[in-house]
Design an enzyme around this catalytic site. Structure first.
Site, short mmCIF file in Angstrom:
data_model
loop_
_atom_site.label_atom_id
_atom_site.label_comp_id
_atom_site.label_asym_id
_atom_site.label_seq_id
_atom_site.Cartn_x
_atom_site.Cartn_y
_atom_site.Cartn_z
N GLY A 55 0.85 -1.20 0.00
CA GLY A 55 0.00 0.00 0.00
C GLY A 55 0.87 1.23 0.00
O GLY A 55 2.04 1.17 0.37
N CYS A 82 5.33 -6.00 1.73
CA CYS A 82 5.67 -4.60 1.75
C CYS A 82 4.93 -3.86 2.89
O CYS A 82 5.26 -4.05 4.04
CB CYS A 82 5.39 -3.97 0.38
SG CYS A 82 6.23 -2.41 0.15
N TYR A 83 3.91 -3.06 2.59
CA TYR A 83 3.15 -2.40 3.66
C TYR A 83 2.63 -3.44 4.66
O TYR A 83 2.62 -3.21 5.86
CB TYR A 83 1.98 -1.62 3.03
CG TYR A 83 1.14 -0.84 4.02
CD1 TYR A 83 1.53 0.42 4.44
CD2 TYR A 83 -0.05 -1.36 4.50
CE1 TYR A 83 0.74 1.15 5.33
CE2 TYR A 83 -0.85 -0.66 5.39
CZ TYR A 83 -0.45 0.61 5.80
OH TYR A 83 -1.23 1.32 6.68
N HIS A 170 8.01 -7.57 -3.59
CA HIS A 170 6.69 -7.96 -4.11
C HIS A 170 6.77 -9.29 -4.84
O HIS A 170 7.21 -9.33 -5.99
CB HIS A 170 6.16 -6.87 -5.05
CG HIS A 170 5.74 -5.63 -4.34
ND1 HIS A 170 4.48 -5.44 -3.84
CD2 HIS A 170 6.45 -4.54 -3.99
CE1 HIS A 170 4.41 -4.27 -3.23
NE2 HIS A 170 5.60 -3.70 -3.31
N GLU A 172 4.41 -10.87 -6.09
CA GLU A 172 3.34 -10.99 -7.09
C GLU A 172 3.70 -10.43 -8.46
O GLU A 172 3.04 -10.72 -9.44
CB GLU A 172 2.06 -10.32 -6.57
CG GLU A 172 2.11 -8.79 -6.41
CD GLU A 172 2.73 -8.32 -5.11
OE1 GLU A 172 3.51 -9.08 -4.52
OE2 GLU A 172 2.45 -7.18 -4.70
N ASP A 228 -17.75 -10.42 -22.76
CA ASP A 228 -18.34 -10.66 -21.45
C ASP A 228 -19.80 -11.11 -21.53
O ASP A 228 -20.18 -12.12 -20.94
CB ASP A 228 -18.24 -9.41 -20.57
CG ASP A 228 -16.81 -8.92 -20.45
OD1 ASP A 228 -15.89 -9.75 -20.65
OD2 ASP A 228 -16.60 -7.72 -20.18
N LYS A 368 -10.63 -10.42 -16.64
CA LYS A 368 -10.91 -10.44 -18.07
C LYS A 368 -10.29 -11.66 -18.79
O LYS A 368 -10.94 -12.34 -19.56
CB LYS A 368 -10.38 -9.15 -18.72
CG LYS A 368 -10.73 -9.01 -20.19
CD LYS A 368 -12.13 -8.48 -20.34
CE LYS A 368 -12.50 -8.28 -21.78
NZ LYS A 368 -13.84 -7.67 -21.89
#
Ligand code: XMP
Length: 512
Positions: A55, A82-83, A170, A172, A228, A368
């Protein structure tokens, strides 16, 4: 409430969604909730582990985001990123300070504790991605350093007895070479979650859920021809067959041949699509209108009127199916709700409150590209799945000024040529979106021996990951040249073609 094996608490990092992505790619289902989620809701999801995201704030700032402290008392494994790491440090009595300088970019992770479960099969010295201003200065009691880098003496820390882990980097983001493995290790070896989630199992579960919810009632579904709504309609048809009432409103602002393509695709899947040709009604309403917001408003209102008129012809409808995506959901609930106002005008298909149907939103939990995967799983053709996004108000917002039959013709003809050439050059799948815009600007030219004074079209092609930001596509000049030559030769009324080299921001993808 549905059970969620791994729950991610979002503290506003631009990377939070990626945490969910990496876990799902590894067959671990997880969901993101705002950092402020109530402890009752968290418990109701019965998670096996919790991840605290990064964050932008400082944990010691007055306006820092803090989760309900009970999160730390649930006895569940926790991974702080991190945060999230700084929150853990602060909560358990360690010290977080501002670093001398921001650390941003790649670093090498040296593993100190090689037998830590979180580092199983992770190679030593791999690249990790750092992005932080604060850092841990003193560890809390019972925590130890399990990894470090040149600039971060505490790149990874843990209290293994309590199953609490934290990374300064991070895991990710793609730059972190072994990041996905670390996240998977957390889920599998520390939380005990098996990798069983995939699109096939997701589709089966959704179909069962829809059947249970709908019973013998009918479900209304607006179909636009986009990915979609097509996936939603196909999924519903799998689940409830002819209890689905799929309505396709042709607003007269579609691309050349689009209506037929949509109809044929539904025919292939034996779905009885109801097409309503309302083009005259829309074009009549748009006469003389030049303001973009006014156009959007008129199209939105007319759409609702036409849709409602058609829906009221069918009895027993109790539900409305919509293609809301996970990104829409997160955006509206996350800490700050990025770009909420900017995107509000996109909800052209959004229906008003007085349409009192219960909603069915089977794509609410997926991204998506997962929707695309689901579409393939349901047997939709690849060309359909790979289609470029198309705005709800259609070609109306690609004509600068009044929408007239002649302008629509110029747009359709030039767009078709552009699409053909892009596909022929093999570039269609490499760009996010490509289209032409009729500029309502005339210029002088020469055709044969005659002077012309005709319209200009602009070719717009962009590369983007999610439509939020975009760069103009670097298309080879010979492809642009073929597009330009063909448009000028073949479209009567156009004598000039220009290429848009604006990125987003400062521009937007569409012109209006
Ligand atoms: P902009 O032009 O805002 O577009 O950069 C971002 C993405 O959204 C699409 N777009 C729309 N989609 N209704 C939609 O359903 C709209 O009114 C609308 N306006 C823009 C645009 O095509 C791009 O993919």
């Amino acid at each position: 409430m549905k059970e969620v094996p791994i729950l991610v608490l979002d503290f506003g990092s631009q990377y939070t969604q990626l945490i969910a992505r990496r876990l799902r790619e590894n067959g671990v289902y997880c969901e993101i909730v705002p950092y402020s989620e109530s402890i009752a809701n968290i418990k109701a999801k019965n998670p096996k582990g919790i991840i605290l995201s990064g964050g932008p704030a400082s944990v010691y700032a007055d306006d820092a985001y803090h989760p309900d402290p009970e999160v730390f008392e649930l006895g569940l494994p926790i991974l702080g990123i991190c945060y999230g790491m700084q929150l853990i440090t602060q909560h358990f009595g360690g010290v977080v300070i501002a670093a001398d300088h921001h650390e941003y970019g790649k670093a090498k992770l040296m593993i100190e504790k090689e037998d830590s479960l979180i580092f199983r099969d992770v190679k030593n010295g791999s690249v990790v991605w750092m992005s932080h201003g604060d850092r841990v200065d003193m560890l809390p009691d019972n925590f130890e350093m399990i990894g470090y880098s040149d600039n971060s003496p505490y790149a990874a820390i843990a209290n293994e007895a309590a199953n609490i882990y934290a990374f300064q980097f991070h895991p990710e983001v793609h730059h972190t070479e072994e990041g996905a493995k670390m996240l998977k290790n957390f889920a599998k070896h520390i939380c005990g979650v098996e990798s069983t989630w995939n699109m096939g199992s997701f589709a089966k579960e959704k179909i069962r859920e829809i059947r249970e919810k709908v019973g013998d009632k009918k479900v209304l579904c607006g179909v636009s021809g986009g990915v979609d709504s097509t996936v939603v309609a196909t999924l519903l048809h799998e689940a409830i067959g002819d209890q689905l009432v799929p309505i396709f409103v042709d607003h007269g602002l579609l691309r050349a041949g689009e209506r037929e393509q949509v109809e044929n695709m539904f025919k292939l899947h034996d779905i009885d699509l109801i097409t309503v040709d309302a083009s005259e009604e829309f074009l009549e309403k748009l006469k003389g209108v030049t303001d973009p917001e006014e156009k959007r408003k008129i199209i939105g209102e007319t759409f609702i009127r036409v849709f409602d008129r058609e829906a009221s012809k069918h009895e027993g409808i109790e539900f409305l199916a919509q293609g809301t995506l996970y990104t829409d959901v997160i955006e509206s609930v996350s800490v700050k709700g990025p770009s909420k106002t900017i995107k509000s005008h996109h909800n052209v298909g959004g229906l008003p409150d007085w349409m009192t149907f219960e909603l069915i939103e089977p794509l609410r939990e997926i991204f998506k590209d997962e929707v695309r995967e689901l579409g393939l799983e349901l047997g939709l053709p690849k060309e359909m799945i790979g289609r470029h996004p198309f705005p709800g108000p259609g070609l109306a917002i690609r004509i600068m000024g009044e929408v007239t039959p002649n302008e629509l013709r110029l747009l359709r003809e030039s767009d078709t040529i552009m699409q053909e050439e892009l596909k022929a050059s093999g570039l269609y799948d490499k760009v996010w979106q490509a289209f032409t815009v009729v500029l309502n600007v005339k210029s002088v030219g020469v055709m044969g021996d005659n002077r012309t004074y005709d319209n200009t079209v602009c070719v717009r092609m962009v590369e983007s990951v999610d439509g939020m930001t975009a760069t103009f596509a670097h298309i080879p000049h010979d492809v642009l040249e073929r597009i330009s030559t063909r448009i000028i030769n073949e479209v009567d009324g156009i004598n000039r073609v220009v290429y848009d080299i604006t990125s987003k921001p400062p521009g937007t993808i569409e012109w209006e």
